[in-house]
Design an enzyme around this catalytic site. Structure first.
Site, PDB file in Angstrom:
ATOM      1  N   GLY A   1      24.543  46.775  42.970  1.00  0.00           N
ATOM      2  CA  GLY A   1      24.858  47.941  43.778  1.00  0.00           C
ATOM      3  C   GLY A   1      24.636  47.722  45.261  1.00  0.00           C
TER       4      GLY A   1
ATOM      5  N   HIS B   1      25.293  59.257  56.201  1.00  0.00           N
ATOM      6  CA  HIS B   1      24.138  58.744  55.468  1.00  0.00           C
ATOM      7  C   HIS B   1      22.876  58.906  56.327  1.00  0.00           C
ATOM      8  CE1 HIS B   1      27.191  56.759  52.938  1.00  0.00           C
ATOM      9  NE2 HIS B   1      26.247  56.760  52.008  1.00  0.00           N
TER      10      HIS B   1
ATOM     11  N   LYS C   1      20.288  53.541  57.000  1.00  0.00           N
ATOM     12  CA  LYS C   1      21.348  52.735  56.385  1.00  0.00           C
ATOM     13  C   LYS C   1      21.829  51.669  57.356  1.00  0.00           C
ATOM     14  CE  LYS C   1      25.599  53.037  53.682  1.00  0.00           C
ATOM     15  NZ  LYS C   1      25.018  52.216  52.604  1.00  0.00           N
TER      16      LYS C   1
END
Length: 278
Positions: free
Chosen positions: A100, A157, A161
């Site tokens: 991921g 986000h 990030k």
């Protein structure tokens, strides 16, 4: 019930803690290994206690190679450099990998694709079931609307990030491009600063927001004359990503070597396939 033995890397991160919590609450899954950053002060602590999931009897370790033989699948959400090292270790042991992590360069993704020739690898920039349903149907929606609709992708986000646009935003862009029968690299507009003149016809624009503790929001604007269709996914917590990753881990276990994604897990590949526009 046979227990699927799962390992989690980057266990001290936001996704790592969510994964530990989700595994602890899921039937048929057991946390067998928890990997942290080398030299980190939390090494040796109980992973369940660290994640707020209670005592699980699994100490956080820095040595993935030692624990890999005891795993049925490894879930990786760490930074790119660590993910590449962990993927190489999975190759040596033959351990299936759910990946991921985001932010891979083209050459690094070629490495990942090479792993899939030897082990099953599932790659998804976003493990959310809702996002992947959107990715499956978006090409058909775009094709039905036609080329006169401008497309803009807006994502938000948290302030920590590292990559921008997000991997999910780029995946949405690729889905739009597929619906138009073009290559995203030829039509993506990632930065309009200093660009004179009107919007380039057929371009796919991206806008990035970073603020506070936003988990993740993505909106695809499909704007035509006199109307605008907005397709939005909002993540209220990281638990939805964790549950999607566990669903992927269950599905991946026992598969042959190959490169898979969440569309495979959800049985959505047929919906994502469309005829090229004439």
């Amino acid at each position: 019930m046979e227990q699927l033995r799962v390992g989690v890397t980057a266990v001290a991160g936001r996704m790592g803690r969510s994964l530990v919590q989700a595994i602890a609450a899921s039937a048929g899954l057991t946390l067998t290994a928890a990997i942290g950053r080398p030299g980190a002060p939390y090494l040796g602590q109980d992973a369940g206690q660290w994640a707020g999931a209670g005592t699980l009897g699994v100490a956080i370790s820095e040595d993935l190679a030692v624990v890999l033989p005891s795993l049925d699948v490894l879930i990786e959400f760490g930074p790119v450099a660590a993910a590449l090292d962990h993927g190489a270790a999975c190759i040596e042991q033959g351990t299936p990998l759910v990946l991921g992590s985001t932010g891979f360069a083209a050459a690094e993704m070629e490495m990942v694709e090479g792993w899939a020739q030897r082990i099953p690898v599932l790659v998804a920039p976003n493990m959310s079931v809702g996002v992947n349903v959107l990715l499956a149907f978006l090409p058909r929606i775009v094709a039905a609307l036609g080329p006169d609709y401008d497309v803009e992708i807006v994502e938000a986000h948290h302030r920590h990030k590292r990559d921008a646009p997000s991997g999910t935003a780029l995946a949405l862009g690729k889905a739009v491009a597929a619906g138009r029968g073009v290559d995203l690299r030829d039509v993506a507009c990632l930065d309009r600063n200093g660009v004179p003149g009107p919007r380039v016809e057929g371009s796919i624009g991206f806008a990035t927001l970073r603020a506070a503790d936003v988990v993740g929001e993505h909106t695809v604007w499909l704007a035509g004359t006199g109307e605008r269709l907005e397709l939005t996914h909002r993540a209220a917590s990281r638990l939805n990503f964790a549950l999607g990753a566990l669903r992927a881990a269950r599905w991946l276990h026992g598969r042959p070597a190959g490169l898979y994604d969440m569309q495979d897990v959800l049985g959505l590949k047929a919906f994502a396939e469309i005829e090229s526009p004439r």
